[in-house]
Design a protein around this motif. Structure first.
Motif, PDB file in Angstrom:
ATOM      1  N   UNK A  74      -1.024  16.713 -31.056  1.00 62.83           N
ATOM      2  CA  UNK A  74      -0.537  15.796 -30.024  1.00 62.83           C
ATOM      3  C   UNK A  74      -0.499  14.368 -30.560  1.00 62.83           C
ATOM      4  N   UNK A  75       0.689  13.734 -30.486  1.00 60.37           N
ATOM      5  CA  UNK A  75       0.820  12.350 -30.943  1.00 60.37           C
ATOM      6  C   UNK A  75       0.417  11.398 -29.823  1.00 60.37           C
ATOM      7  N   UNK A  76       0.989  11.635 -28.630  1.00 60.43           N
ATOM      8  CA  UNK A  76       0.429  10.897 -27.503  1.00 60.43           C
ATOM      9  C   UNK A  76       0.514  11.707 -26.224  1.00 60.43           C
ATOM     10  N   UNK A 126       1.760  10.547 -10.520  1.00 59.06           N
ATOM     11  CA  UNK A 126       0.920  11.567 -11.149  1.00 59.06           C
ATOM     12  C   UNK A 126       1.663  12.317 -12.265  1.00 59.06           C
ATOM     13  N   UNK A 127       2.188  11.538 -13.196  1.00 55.77           N
ATOM     14  CA  UNK A 127       2.942  12.126 -14.318  1.00 55.77           C
ATOM     15  C   UNK A 127       1.998  12.482 -15.463  1.00 55.77           C
ATOM     16  N   UNK A 128       2.081  13.722 -15.919  1.00 60.13           N
ATOM     17  CA  UNK A 128       1.326  14.147 -17.109  1.00 60.13           C
ATOM     18  C   UNK A 128       2.275  14.847 -18.071  1.00 60.13           C
ATOM     19  N   UNK A 129       2.192  14.478 -19.331  1.00 63.63           N
ATOM     20  CA  UNK A 129       3.012  15.146 -20.350  1.00 63.63           C
ATOM     21  C   UNK A 129       2.448  14.780 -21.708  1.00 63.63           C
ATOM     22  N   UNK A 130       2.845  15.537 -22.728  1.00 64.97           N
ATOM     23  CA  UNK A 130       2.397  15.172 -24.068  1.00 64.97           C
ATOM     24  C   UNK A 130       3.540  15.315 -25.056  1.00 64.97           C
ATOM     25  N   UNK A 131       3.424  14.577 -26.139  1.00 66.12           N
ATOM     26  CA  UNK A 131       4.426  14.622 -27.201  1.00 66.12           C
ATOM     27  C   UNK A 131       3.729  15.107 -28.462  1.00 66.12           C
ATOM     28  N   UNK A 132       4.307  16.151 -29.050  1.00 68.72           N
ATOM     29  CA  UNK A 132       3.723  16.710 -30.271  1.00 68.72           C
ATOM     30  C   UNK A 132       4.341  16.024 -31.480  1.00 68.72           C
ATOM     31  N   UNK A 133       3.514  15.753 -32.473  1.00 67.74           N
ATOM     32  CA  UNK A 133       4.001  15.109 -33.685  1.00 67.74           C
ATOM     33  C   UNK A 133       5.113  15.957 -34.319  1.00 67.74           C
ATOM     34  N   UNK A 134       6.235  15.304 -34.635  1.00 65.04           N
ATOM     35  CA  UNK A 134       7.322  16.014 -35.309  1.00 65.04           C
ATOM     36  C   UNK A 134       8.264  16.764 -34.384  1.00 65.04           C
ATOM     37  N   UNK A 160      -2.675   8.047 -23.897  1.00 67.61           N
ATOM     38  CA  UNK A 160      -3.414   8.086 -25.167  1.00 67.61           C
ATOM     39  C   UNK A 160      -2.472   8.234 -26.330  1.00 67.61           C
ATOM     40  N   UNK A 161      -2.767   7.481 -27.383  1.00 67.78           N
ATOM     41  CA  UNK A 161      -1.994   7.577 -28.618  1.00 67.78           C
ATOM     42  C   UNK A 161      -2.985   8.003 -29.697  1.00 67.78           C
ATOM     43  N   UNK A 162      -2.798   9.200 -30.240  1.00 67.91           N
ATOM     44  CA  UNK A 162      -3.830   9.749 -31.119  1.00 67.91           C
ATOM     45  C   UNK A 162      -5.112   9.880 -30.313  1.00 67.91           C
ATOM     46  N   UNK A 163      -6.209   9.353 -30.833  1.00 67.87           N
ATOM     47  CA  UNK A 163      -7.442   9.432 -30.033  1.00 67.87           C
ATOM     48  C   UNK A 163      -7.793   8.095 -29.393  1.00 67.87           C
ATOM     49  N   UNK A 164      -6.790   7.172 -29.335  1.00 65.45           N
ATOM     50  CA  UNK A 164      -7.044   5.877 -28.701  1.00 65.45           C
ATOM     51  C   UNK A 164      -6.323   5.773 -27.359  1.00 65.45           C
ATOM     52  N   UNK A 165      -6.837   4.918 -26.480  1.00 65.31           N
ATOM     53  CA  UNK A 165      -6.181   4.687 -25.203  1.00 65.31           C
ATOM     54  C   UNK A 165      -5.280   3.465 -25.305  1.00 65.31           C
ATOM     55  N   UNK A 166      -4.027   3.618 -24.817  1.00 63.06           N
ATOM     56  CA  UNK A 166      -3.104   2.484 -24.827  1.00 63.06           C
ATOM     57  C   UNK A 166      -3.616   1.423 -23.853  1.00 63.06           C
ATOM     58  N   UNK A 167      -3.948   0.274 -24.414  1.00 59.78           N
ATOM     59  CA  UNK A 167      -4.500  -0.795 -23.589  1.00 59.78           C
ATOM     60  C   UNK A 167      -3.787  -2.095 -23.966  1.00 59.78           C
ATOM     61  N   UNK A 222       9.020  11.523 -34.968  1.00 58.75           N
ATOM     62  CA  UNK A 222       8.980  12.043 -33.609  1.00 58.75           C
ATOM     63  C   UNK A 222       9.911  11.188 -32.748  1.00 58.75           C
ATOM     64  N   UNK A 223      10.731  11.849 -31.953  1.00 55.25           N
ATOM     65  CA  UNK A 223      11.714  11.142 -31.135  1.00 55.25           C
ATOM     66  C   UNK A 223      11.477  11.467 -29.662  1.00 55.25           C
ATOM     67  N   UNK A 224      11.456  10.426 -28.843  1.00 53.12           N
ATOM     68  CA  UNK A 224      11.455  10.628 -27.393  1.00 53.12           C
ATOM     69  C   UNK A 224      12.728   9.992 -26.858  1.00 53.12           C
ATOM     70  N   UNK A 225      13.550  10.800 -26.212  1.00 52.17           N
ATOM     71  CA  UNK A 225      14.847  10.335 -25.752  1.00 52.17           C
ATOM     72  C   UNK A 225      14.909  10.444 -24.233  1.00 52.17           C
ATOM     73  N   UNK A 226      15.242   9.336 -23.602  1.00 52.86           N
ATOM     74  CA  UNK A 226      15.408   9.325 -22.160  1.00 52.86           C
ATOM     75  C   UNK A 226      16.898   9.396 -21.859  1.00 52.86           C
ATOM     76  N   UNK A 227      17.310  10.284 -20.959  1.00 53.61           N
ATOM     77  CA  UNK A 227      18.732  10.361 -20.633  1.00 53.61           C
ATOM     78  C   UNK A 227      18.948  11.026 -19.275  1.00 53.61           C
ATOM     79  N   UNK A 228      20.036  10.622 -18.606  1.00 53.14           N
ATOM     80  CA  UNK A 228      20.401  11.339 -17.382  1.00 53.14           C
ATOM     81  C   UNK A 228      21.236  12.563 -17.748  1.00 53.14           C
ATOM     82  N   UNK A 229      21.569  12.675 -19.054  1.00 57.56           N
ATOM     83  CA  UNK A 229      22.534  13.672 -19.491  1.00 57.56           C
ATOM     84  C   UNK A 229      21.825  14.841 -20.172  1.00 57.56           C
ATOM     85  N   UNK A 230      21.695  15.924 -19.439  1.00 55.96           N
ATOM     86  CA  UNK A 230      21.000  17.094 -19.964  1.00 55.96           C
ATOM     87  C   UNK A 230      21.758  17.692 -21.148  1.00 55.96           C
TER      88      UNK A 230
END
Ligand code: ADP
Length: 248
Positions: free
Chosen positions: A2-4, A22-30, A62-69, A192-200
């Motif tokens: 898990x990357x974050x 109440x959003x929960x999700x994770x991003x895997x490295x790569x 969380x990013x790695x084992x740190x909390x985004x602050x 690692x890429x996170x892409x936001x889009x309205x276009x599925x």
């Protein structure tokens, strides 16, 4: 790995209305992740929280084992080195008064990264399919698709672990969009890429995993193929039905 991870995150611009609930999700490295939802579902807001531009009202990122602050300067400096963004509009996101070399070099300057700036800029230009002649030119000399390539070059020049892209292809015409999706797909092999889009359609072509956001809540998430083949939520089915059929 898990990357974050986003853990029970809620956010409202005002007290009386939650834009993320109440959003929960994770991003895997790569692996590349697409965040999909209709306009107003909270995608850009979620990206702003991930970039540390806004702070969650509740929950933790969380990013790695740190909390985004946001208040932790040391963390934010490390984080900015690891995470870069590409925004929607290639016309407004590039400073018209700066040469392309200077625009692309901006993360190297602000992060004070050692080494030859020119070499890094040249390598980034080549990685996005532009020639090094671009370095001495200005944004107005380029088309929308080329500008988006320049914005992508700026995002990758400091070799971040993660690139966050907000509707990075929506403003482009169809054939340019296809080419930029191909470019992002190639780049996603080495980061690692996170892409936001309205276009599925775009996200389906590009991302390994998908999160579906409806009015600030995640209604479905999982591997892209599984979601496209067997959507469980009516909102997901509606998004799939709204994808224009590409000519075969
Ligand atoms: P999307 O990216 O999915 O279109 P946004 O995150 O931009 O969604 O918006 C989600 C909701 O938050 C919308 O109702 C929008 O009107 C509201 N919103 C977005 N930005 C702001 C802001 N700066 N102030 C107040 N409300 C906002």
């Amino acid at each position: 790995m898990t990357l974050f991870s986003v853990e029970h995150v809620s956010f409202g611009y005002s007290r009386d209305r939650l834009v993320l609930d109440d959003v929960s999700m994770s991003v895997q490295r790569g692996r590349s992740l697409g965040i999909v939802g209709e306009s107003g579902s909270g995608k850009t807001t979620l990206l702003r929280l991930l970039l540390g531009l806004n702070r969650p009202t509740a929950g933790t990122i969380r990013f790695g084992d740190e909390t985004l602050d946001i208040a932790d300067r040391g963390f934010m400096r490390r984080y900015r080195r690891s995470v870069q963004a590409v925004f929607q509009d290639p016309y407004s996101s590039l400073d018209p008064r700066q040469k392309i070399a200077s625009i692309i070099a901006e993360p190297l300057r602000s992060l004070r990264i050692a080494g030859s700036i020119d070499d890094a800029v040249r390598a980034a230009l080549i990685a996005v399919g532009l020639s090094e002649d671009a370095m001495e030119r200005y944004p107005h000399e380029f088309s929308g698709g080329q500008r988006q390539r320049i914005a992508i070059a700026r995002a990758i020049v400091a070799r971040p672990e993660l690139v966050l892209a907000d509707e990075a292809v929506s403003a482009l015409d169809l054939s340019t969009r296809v080419r930029i999706v191909e470019l992002l797909k190639t780049l996603a092999q080495s980061m690692t890429l996170v892409l936001v889009s309205h276009d599925l359609g775009v996200v389906g072509a590009l991302c390994d995993d998908i999160v579906i956001l409806e009015r600030g809540r995640i209604v479905e998430s999982g591997a892209t193929r599984q979601i496209l083949d067997a959507p469980e939520h009516p909102y997901t089915r509606k998004l799939i039905d709204s994808v224009p059929r590409m000519p075969a």
